[in-house]
Design an enzyme around this catalytic site. Structure first.
Site, mmCIF file in Angstrom:
data_model
loop_
_atom_site.group_PDB
_atom_site.id
_atom_site.type_symbol
_atom_site.label_atom_id
_atom_site.label_comp_id
_atom_site.label_asym_id
_atom_site.label_seq_id
_atom_site.Cartn_x
_atom_site.Cartn_y
_atom_site.Cartn_z
ATOM 1 C CD GLU A 105 -0.614 14.074 3.913
ATOM 2 O OE1 GLU A 105 0.432 13.721 3.268
ATOM 3 O OE2 GLU A 105 -1.284 13.428 4.372
ATOM 4 C CB CYS B 154 4.506 5.219 6.882
ATOM 5 S SG CYS B 154 3.535 3.426 6.536
ATOM 6 C CG ASP B 155 2.808 9.216 4.342
ATOM 7 O OD1 ASP B 155 2.763 8.186 3.883
ATOM 8 O OD2 ASP B 155 1.695 9.962 3.996
ATOM 9 C CB CYS C 155 -2.533 3.412 2.519
ATOM 10 S SG CYS C 155 -2.727 3.454 4.325
ATOM 11 C CB SER D 257 -3.499 12.808 1.935
ATOM 12 O OG SER D 257 -3.277 11.417 1.570
ATOM 13 C CG ASP E 252 1.122 11.550 7.269
ATOM 14 O OD1 ASP E 252 1.886 11.445 8.161
ATOM 15 O OD2 ASP E 252 1.266 12.083 6.185
#
Length: 552
Positions: A442, A119-120, A191, A468, A78
């Site tokens: 986002e 991840c996302d 992250c 985000s 992302d």
């Protein structure tokens, strides 16, 4: 075994022959077939090390009597996709991941699944697949990135996005920007803040679909490799006992996860993904459930972007299990749901304690009395909208200002970076919803630019898109119905007064119903052109953000 459909009996000799061409022996073929889903790619920093995690899983599956059969899925970063056309593909990738896993499992009659993720959209896509297929499954994440250090302070991805705004405002030099750029993301992993990836990795742990430690053990720690082996061991137990995802992810489990989300101050994207997971399980989880949990669950962890702590701090304080133990002690979660350990939530939490009362505060001394998210309704969002209230400056909890209207993220970003937004404005970015975008982008670019320019305490941002987990400020997303579906956000005009009252859960467009009716009579949706057949197919079937943006 399910796999007997593809391997047992004389009529399956051709099938066994093909497996032998892959190097498998008769005694391996006779074992339970365990799909190990590996979304490794060389682009996503949260995924570059997943071959290592996958090997740990496979070794344990093999050691405990299974045949690990690895296959891949795609993944989008992302951060790299942010603030350009690429972000239109991020949320749609969730359903693509779910569907591709279903294809592999059903086509090859697999007996169980270990879903390696990080991840996302990969996390919810895999969890939705597990629930849809409902065969024994366990999830294992690659773990969070460590925070970086710049100028004597911890930094993460949100800092470098906000640094762009500071550079535009003349508050930072090119050399200072480069110094943060070089130190913000120091290791592999998801992250380092309580952004969407880490929030969702904590959620699958809270739901019981992942082992204790899944959400917080750093990617570079050896404990992460050990957890991968435990995931491989546990899938064999789940297959033996025929414990399936829908045995674990019950309505009570989902309510537990929402409560943990509120305590953690997680990403607004949970208001998309948890309802989508529940939909795959045949359970209704609405924005009203989030609001109910927010009202009664205190916010006891303050992590970036709204606070100073990072996921490694939460890990050192006892992790998600310590948060859950504190909530169980306050009767804010239910201890009865089953988990992939084969034990209940309450059994998993025996002996667990908080190791740092500043990172995980006592219930009677929270960072905020209410949970991290708030659901706002009103004539601008009759079906609801979502704000991360724990990341809003107190001065912006109530705000009224003139609308500055943009029909795309690019147009809004251009105005922000050109310094055309004034203190007190309410920036409206529309036609960025699931259908309108398409893809529900986002808006970390615009929110971070405003924060970096020092305007997050004076300017609100409203969108039918989303934010985000790294966004902070009065950033209100998921406005439903979206503009492309004829929601009132499509009728806002430049200069209209918008009144926001987060404590009262209200967002109101100060325009009469009569005037809105006149505008609707002449309204034509903004044209949203894409040359992507994939996105056009997505647009044709996706539902509202208030329903999790699932396929209807």
């Amino acid at each position: 075994m399910r796999s007997d459909k593809a391997k047992a009996g004389p009529e399956r000799a051709p099938h066994r022959s093909l497996l032998k061409a892959s190097g498998y022996t008769d005694w391996e073929i006779s074992r339970p077939w365990i799909g190990v889903v590996n979304p490794y790619n060389a682009i996503i920093p949260g995924h570059v090390h997943l071959n290592r995690i996958t090997e740990g899983v496979k070794s344990a599956v093999y050691a405990f009597g299974g045949l690990p059969l690895e296959f891949p899925v795609i993944g989008v970063c992302d951060g790299i996709a942010m603030n350009h056309e690429g972000m239109k593909f991020s949320l749609p990738s969730r359903e693509l991941i779910m569907d591709s896993i279903e294809v592999m499992v059903r086509a090859h009659a697999l007996d169980g699944l270990v879903l390696v993720t990080n991840c996302d959209k990969i996390i919810p896509g895999m969890a939705m697949a597990a629930l849809s297929l409902n065969i024994p499954a366990v999830m294992i994440s690659g773990g969070p990135m460590l925070a970086g250090t710049s100028g004597g302070r911890d930094v993460d991805l949100s800092n470098i996005f906000e640094a762009v705004g500071k550079r535009v405002a003349g508050l930072m030099t090119d050399d200072e920007l480069r110094a943060i750029e070089d130190t913000t993301c120091p290791t592999c992993g998801s992250c380092a803040g309580m952004f969407t990836a880490n929030t969702m990795n904590c959620m699958v742990e809270a739901l019981g679909l992942a082992l204790p430690g899944n959400g917080t053990i750093p990617a570079v720690y050896s404990a992460r490799d050990r957890l991968a082996k435990e995931a491989g061991r546990h899938i064999m137990m789940l297959v033996e006992k025929n414990i399936r995802p829908r045995d674990i992810l019950t309505e009570k489990a989902f309510k537990n996860a929402v409560a943990v989300d509120m305590a953690l101050g997680g990403s607004t994207n949970t208001a998309l993904h948890l309802p989508a997971l529940a939909h795959s399980a045949g359970i209704s989880l609405t924005l009203d459930h989030f609001e109910e949990a927010s009202r009664k669950t205190p916010h006891i962890c303050s992590m970036s972007p709204g606070g100073n702590h990072h996921i490694q701090d939460l890990f050192s304080a006892g992790g998600v299990q310590a948060v859950m133990a504190r909530l169980l002690g306050g009767d804010l979660i239910d201890g009865s749901p089953l988990t992939v350990t084969g034990r209940t939530v309450e059994e998993n939490l025996r002996g667990v304690r908080v190791l740092d009362d500043d990172v995980i505060r006592p219930l009677e001394n929270p960072y905020h009395a209410q949970g991290g998210l708030a659901i706002l309704k009103g004539n601008l969002a009759p079906e609801g909208s979502v704000v991360k209230q724990s990341a809003v400056d107190p001065s912006m909890l109530k705000h009224s200002g003139p609308a500055r209207v943009f029909d795309s993220e690019e147009a809004a970003s251009e105005a922000i970076l050109a310094k055309k937004i004034n203190h007190g404005d309410v920036v409206v970015i529309r036609y960025e919803g699931p259908k309108g975008g398409p893809g529900m982008r986002e808006m970390l670019g615009p929110t971070s630019s405003l924060a970096g320019m020092g305007m997050d305490k004076t300017v609100a941002l409203i969108t039918d898109g989303r934010f985000s987990g790294a966004s902070r400020g009065a950033s209100i997303g998921h406005v439903s119905p979206e503009a492309a579906a004829g929601g009132n956000i499509a009728l806002v005009q430049e200069g209209d007064t918008i009144e926001i009252d987060i404590p009262a859960r209200s967002m109101h467009l100060a325009v009469s119903d009569e005037e809105l009716g006149k505008r609707r009579a002449t309204w034509k949706p903004a044209e949203s052109v894409t040359d992507s057949l994939f996105l056009e197919r997505y647009r044709s079937v996706v539902t509202s953000g208030s329903r999790g943006a699932v396929f209807g």
